[in-house]
Design a protein around this motif. Sequence first.
Motif, PDB file in Angstrom:
ATOM      1  N   THR A 210      25.864   7.663  23.382  1.00  0.00           N
ATOM      2  CA  THR A 210      27.174   7.691  22.769  1.00  0.00           C
ATOM      3  C   THR A 210      28.270   7.684  23.802  1.00  0.00           C
ATOM      4  O   THR A 210      28.212   8.116  24.985  1.00  0.00           O
ATOM      5  CB  THR A 210      27.321   9.177  21.984  1.00  0.00           C
ATOM      6  OG1 THR A 210      26.166   9.202  21.261  1.00  0.00           O
ATOM      7  CG2 THR A 210      28.784   9.008  21.470  1.00  0.00           C
ATOM      8  N   ASN A 211      29.066   6.444  23.881  1.00  0.00           N
ATOM      9  CA  ASN A 211      29.966   6.118  24.588  1.00  0.00           C
ATOM     10  C   ASN A 211      31.289   6.996  24.636  1.00  0.00           C
ATOM     11  O   ASN A 211      31.865   6.910  23.720  1.00  0.00           O
ATOM     12  CB  ASN A 211      30.345   4.713  24.636  1.00  0.00           C
ATOM     13  CG  ASN A 211      31.328   4.311  25.815  1.00  0.00           C
ATOM     14  OD1 ASN A 211      31.765   5.197  26.697  1.00  0.00           O
ATOM     15  ND2 ASN A 211      31.920   3.137  25.599  1.00  0.00           N
ATOM     16  N   HIS A 212      31.670   7.938  25.246  1.00  0.00           N
ATOM     17  CA  HIS A 212      32.906   8.597  25.469  1.00  0.00           C
ATOM     18  C   HIS A 212      34.046   8.116  26.050  1.00  0.00           C
ATOM     19  O   HIS A 212      34.946   8.718  26.320  1.00  0.00           O
ATOM     20  CB  HIS A 212      32.650  10.042  25.928  1.00  0.00           C
ATOM     21  CG  HIS A 212      31.480  10.810  25.108  1.00  0.00           C
ATOM     22  ND1 HIS A 212      31.753  11.082  23.670  1.00  0.00           N
ATOM     23  CD2 HIS A 212      30.375  11.451  25.329  1.00  0.00           C
ATOM     24  CE1 HIS A 212      30.616  11.687  23.220  1.00  0.00           C
ATOM     25  NE2 HIS A 212      29.915  11.941  24.355  1.00  0.00           N
ATOM     26  N   ASP A 213      33.725   7.045  26.952  1.00  0.00           N
ATOM     27  CA  ASP A 213      34.745   6.449  27.613  1.00  0.00           C
ATOM     28  C   ASP A 213      36.097   5.778  26.459  1.00  0.00           C
ATOM     29  O   ASP A 213      35.715   5.242  25.583  1.00  0.00           O
ATOM     30  CB  ASP A 213      34.518   5.386  28.593  1.00  0.00           C
ATOM     31  CG  ASP A 213      35.430   4.778  29.379  1.00  0.00           C
ATOM     32  OD1 ASP A 213      36.444   4.169  28.963  1.00  0.00           O
ATOM     33  OD2 ASP A 213      35.374   5.093  30.889  1.00  0.00           O
ATOM     34  N   PRO A 214      37.140   6.267  26.866  1.00  0.00           N
ATOM     35  CA  PRO A 214      38.487   5.957  25.883  1.00  0.00           C
ATOM     36  C   PRO A 214      38.522   4.430  25.791  1.00  0.00           C
ATOM     37  O   PRO A 214      39.152   3.968  24.707  1.00  0.00           O
ATOM     38  CB  PRO A 214      39.566   6.722  26.511  1.00  0.00           C
ATOM     39  CG  PRO A 214      39.129   6.731  27.951  1.00  0.00           C
ATOM     40  CD  PRO A 214      37.749   7.098  28.077  1.00  0.00           C
ATOM     41  N   SER A 215      38.325   3.535  26.825  1.00  0.00           N
ATOM     42  CA  SER A 215      38.598   2.203  26.786  1.00  0.00           C
ATOM     43  C   SER A 215      37.336   1.229  27.189  1.00  0.00           C
ATOM     44  O   SER A 215      37.786   0.095  26.583  1.00  0.00           O
ATOM     45  CB  SER A 215      39.777   1.933  27.717  1.00  0.00           C
ATOM     46  OG  SER A 215      39.584   2.455  29.154  1.00  0.00           O
ATOM     47  N   LYS A 216      36.591   1.717  27.844  1.00  0.00           N
ATOM     48  CA  LYS A 216      35.539   0.754  28.548  1.00  0.00           C
ATOM     49  C   LYS A 216      34.085   0.946  27.632  1.00  0.00           C
ATOM     50  O   LYS A 216      33.627   2.001  27.249  1.00  0.00           O
ATOM     51  CB  LYS A 216      35.261   0.807  29.874  1.00  0.00           C
ATOM     52  CG  LYS A 216      36.208   0.764  30.956  1.00  0.00           C
ATOM     53  CD  LYS A 216      35.916   0.907  32.173  1.00  0.00           C
ATOM     54  CE  LYS A 216      37.278   0.815  33.046  1.00  0.00           C
ATOM     55  NZ  LYS A 216      36.909   1.072  34.525  1.00  0.00           N
ATOM     56  N   PRO A 217      33.484  -0.481  27.173  1.00  0.00           N
ATOM     57  CA  PRO A 217      32.200  -0.422  26.472  1.00  0.00           C
ATOM     58  C   PRO A 217      31.167  -0.003  27.469  1.00  0.00           C
ATOM     59  O   PRO A 217      31.567  -0.174  28.930  1.00  0.00           O
ATOM     60  CB  PRO A 217      32.132  -1.724  25.983  1.00  0.00           C
ATOM     61  CG  PRO A 217      32.835  -2.679  26.840  1.00  0.00           C
ATOM     62  CD  PRO A 217      34.123  -1.795  27.486  1.00  0.00           C
ATOM     63  N   TRP A 218      30.113   0.431  26.907  1.00  0.00           N
ATOM     64  CA  TRP A 218      28.835   0.810  27.672  1.00  0.00           C
ATOM     65  C   TRP A 218      27.859   0.003  27.342  1.00  0.00           C
ATOM     66  O   TRP A 218      27.642  -0.469  26.507  1.00  0.00           O
ATOM     67  CB  TRP A 218      28.418   2.020  27.411  1.00  0.00           C
ATOM     68  CG  TRP A 218      27.376   2.952  28.091  1.00  0.00           C
ATOM     69  CD1 TRP A 218      27.535   4.031  29.209  1.00  0.00           C
ATOM     70  CD2 TRP A 218      25.718   2.535  28.141  1.00  0.00           C
ATOM     71  NE1 TRP A 218      26.352   4.083  29.701  1.00  0.00           N
ATOM     72  CE2 TRP A 218      25.125   3.338  28.963  1.00  0.00           C
ATOM     73  CE3 TRP A 218      25.193   1.747  27.366  1.00  0.00           C
ATOM     74  CZ2 TRP A 218      23.770   3.334  29.392  1.00  0.00           C
ATOM     75  CZ3 TRP A 218      23.953   1.800  27.535  1.00  0.00           C
ATOM     76  CH2 TRP A 218      23.052   2.343  28.445  1.00  0.00           C
ATOM     77  N   SER A 219      27.162  -0.578  28.559  1.00  0.00           N
ATOM     78  CA  SER A 219      26.141  -1.302  28.453  1.00  0.00           C
ATOM     79  C   SER A 219      25.097  -1.110  29.609  1.00  0.00           C
ATOM     80  O   SER A 219      25.211  -0.734  30.646  1.00  0.00           O
ATOM     81  CB  SER A 219      26.623  -2.925  28.531  1.00  0.00           C
ATOM     82  OG  SER A 219      27.158  -3.199  29.777  1.00  0.00           O
ATOM     83  N   LEU A 220      24.080  -1.494  29.155  1.00  0.00           N
ATOM     84  CA  LEU A 220      22.638  -1.346  30.008  1.00  0.00           C
ATOM     85  C   LEU A 220      22.371  -2.594  30.926  1.00  0.00           C
ATOM     86  O   LEU A 220      22.443  -3.801  30.588  1.00  0.00           O
ATOM     87  CB  LEU A 220      21.375  -1.445  29.306  1.00  0.00           C
ATOM     88  CG  LEU A 220      20.058  -1.002  30.013  1.00  0.00           C
ATOM     89  CD1 LEU A 220      20.185   0.335  30.472  1.00  0.00           C
ATOM     90  CD2 LEU A 220      18.666  -1.326  29.249  1.00  0.00           C
ATOM     91  N   ALA A 221      22.531  -2.335  32.281  1.00  0.00           N
ATOM     92  CA  ALA A 221      22.098  -3.444  33.257  1.00  0.00           C
ATOM     93  C   ALA A 221      20.718  -3.582  33.557  1.00  0.00           C
ATOM     94  O   ALA A 221      20.355  -4.767  33.778  1.00  0.00           O
ATOM     95  CB  ALA A 221      22.986  -3.205  34.707  1.00  0.00           C
ATOM     96  N   GLU A 222      20.225  -2.538  33.499  1.00  0.00           N
ATOM     97  CA  GLU A 222      18.682  -2.563  33.890  1.00  0.00           C
ATOM     98  C   GLU A 222      17.742  -1.418  33.288  1.00  0.00           C
ATOM     99  O   GLU A 222      18.457  -0.264  33.548  1.00  0.00           O
ATOM    100  CB  GLU A 222      18.443  -2.938  35.390  1.00  0.00           C
ATOM    101  CG  GLU A 222      17.172  -3.276  35.867  1.00  0.00           C
ATOM    102  CD  GLU A 222      17.064  -3.340  37.345  1.00  0.00           C
ATOM    103  OE1 GLU A 222      16.046  -3.591  38.004  1.00  0.00           O
ATOM    104  OE2 GLU A 222      17.985  -3.129  38.118  1.00  0.00           O
ATOM    105  N   ALA A 223      16.620  -1.699  33.188  1.00  0.00           N
ATOM    106  CA  ALA A 223      15.701  -0.531  32.891  1.00  0.00           C
ATOM    107  C   ALA A 223      14.429  -0.713  33.662  1.00  0.00           C
ATOM    108  O   ALA A 223      13.884  -1.796  34.049  1.00  0.00           O
ATOM    109  CB  ALA A 223      15.139  -0.270  31.463  1.00  0.00           C
ATOM    110  N   ARG A 224      13.915   0.360  34.295  1.00  0.00           N
ATOM    111  CA  ARG A 224      12.750   0.382  35.064  1.00  0.00           C
ATOM    112  C   ARG A 224      11.701   1.270  34.785  1.00  0.00           C
ATOM    113  O   ARG A 224      11.971   2.359  34.198  1.00  0.00           O
ATOM    114  CB  ARG A 224      13.084   0.693  36.670  1.00  0.00           C
ATOM    115  CG  ARG A 224      14.183  -0.282  37.190  1.00  0.00           C
ATOM    116  CD  ARG A 224      14.396   0.065  38.674  1.00  0.00           C
ATOM    117  NE  ARG A 224      15.789  -0.584  39.182  1.00  0.00           N
ATOM    118  CZ  ARG A 224      16.373  -0.447  40.180  1.00  0.00           C
ATOM    119  NH1 ARG A 224      15.893   0.491  40.942  1.00  0.00           N
ATOM    120  NH2 ARG A 224      17.391  -1.478  40.777  1.00  0.00           N
ATOM    121  N   LEU A 225      10.374   0.874  34.786  1.00  0.00           N
ATOM    122  CA  LEU A 225       9.385   1.822  34.626  1.00  0.00           C
ATOM    123  C   LEU A 225       8.504   1.898  36.078  1.00  0.00           C
ATOM    124  O   LEU A 225       7.974   0.947  36.060  1.00  0.00           O
ATOM    125  CB  LEU A 225       8.523   1.497  33.370  1.00  0.00           C
ATOM    126  CG  LEU A 225       7.262   2.527  33.110  1.00  0.00           C
ATOM    127  CD1 LEU A 225       7.707   3.728  32.701  1.00  0.00           C
ATOM    128  CD2 LEU A 225       6.431   1.577  31.963  1.00  0.00           C
TER     129      LEU A 225
END
Length: 303
Positions: A210-225
């Motif tokens: 859940t993105n709580h930033d008032p102006s900027k979108p949240w996105s995934l840059a990278e996932a690692r296992l």
Amino acid sequence: MALLLVASVAVAKDREPRVRNVYLRDNPKDEAERVYVTGEVVTVLRFQQPCDPARTKMLGWEGRFVPVECVGKRVLVEPLQNLEPEDRFLLLVTLADGKELPFTVTAIGQKEWERPDQQVNVFLDPEARDALRAQLKDTRARERLLEEATRRHWKEDTEDHALARLLKKGSFKLTPLRPRRHWYFKNKGATIEATVLTGKAKAAVLFRVTNHDPSKPWSLAEARLLTTRPGEKPPLSFSEAKPFALQADRDEIAPGESGFLAVVVDSSAFTSQEGPCDLTVELYRHDGLMETHVLLDRRLVRE
């Protein structure tokens, strides 16, 4: 079963500048070409003929930019600080033959793929040899991206990716996986909920962000296992990377909204060159910070 959910900070990855080509035509209805800049970074506009320093200027630059410079066939633009998304500055470049070319200087966007211009190659005649060569290079670059996308799609045509696609939609009952643990963590700018699921020879983690930033979108840059030894704490620099399936229900999460990421792991991933091992899932957000990590105990696939 051991599970650990924490948030940590890694060194932020700067958005890499780019070099791109633009092709201008004598069409009075065309809008001024945009040039994307960022604070304290020089953007170079490169032309096919010298520019006129006396008649090349930017409107309203005082206090916001270093004075615009013409150096032969190049125009240098450098903001003193980052611009706001709504900022627009008119740059008028006059070439040696008297032709005037307008540009709109503005800020980079908020999406991960929107990067500042390091160099903009400007072509007035799209049929000129240099322009044709640049267009051919652009075409080949687009073809490479399409090929990579095709290969990526082919790699995602697996059972684990199919399970991940169902999980991101919340369709637990259509999978052999069942929820086992649920964790909640509130991080700066976002709330992360992680649900661990298990099934025959499979383990999975469903993230609700859940993105709580008032102006900027949240996105995934990278996932690692990564393989994890007892006592190790992320970020893990010298661990063995393992394959996994990842699916997201959207490319970016708008302010105030929530999105889902699903990671599915096969039981074979819980074995390293040293024998049975635990695994850690690391998520890095758009600005390069590690948003969260989940430690998966190898007993998950046996319980």
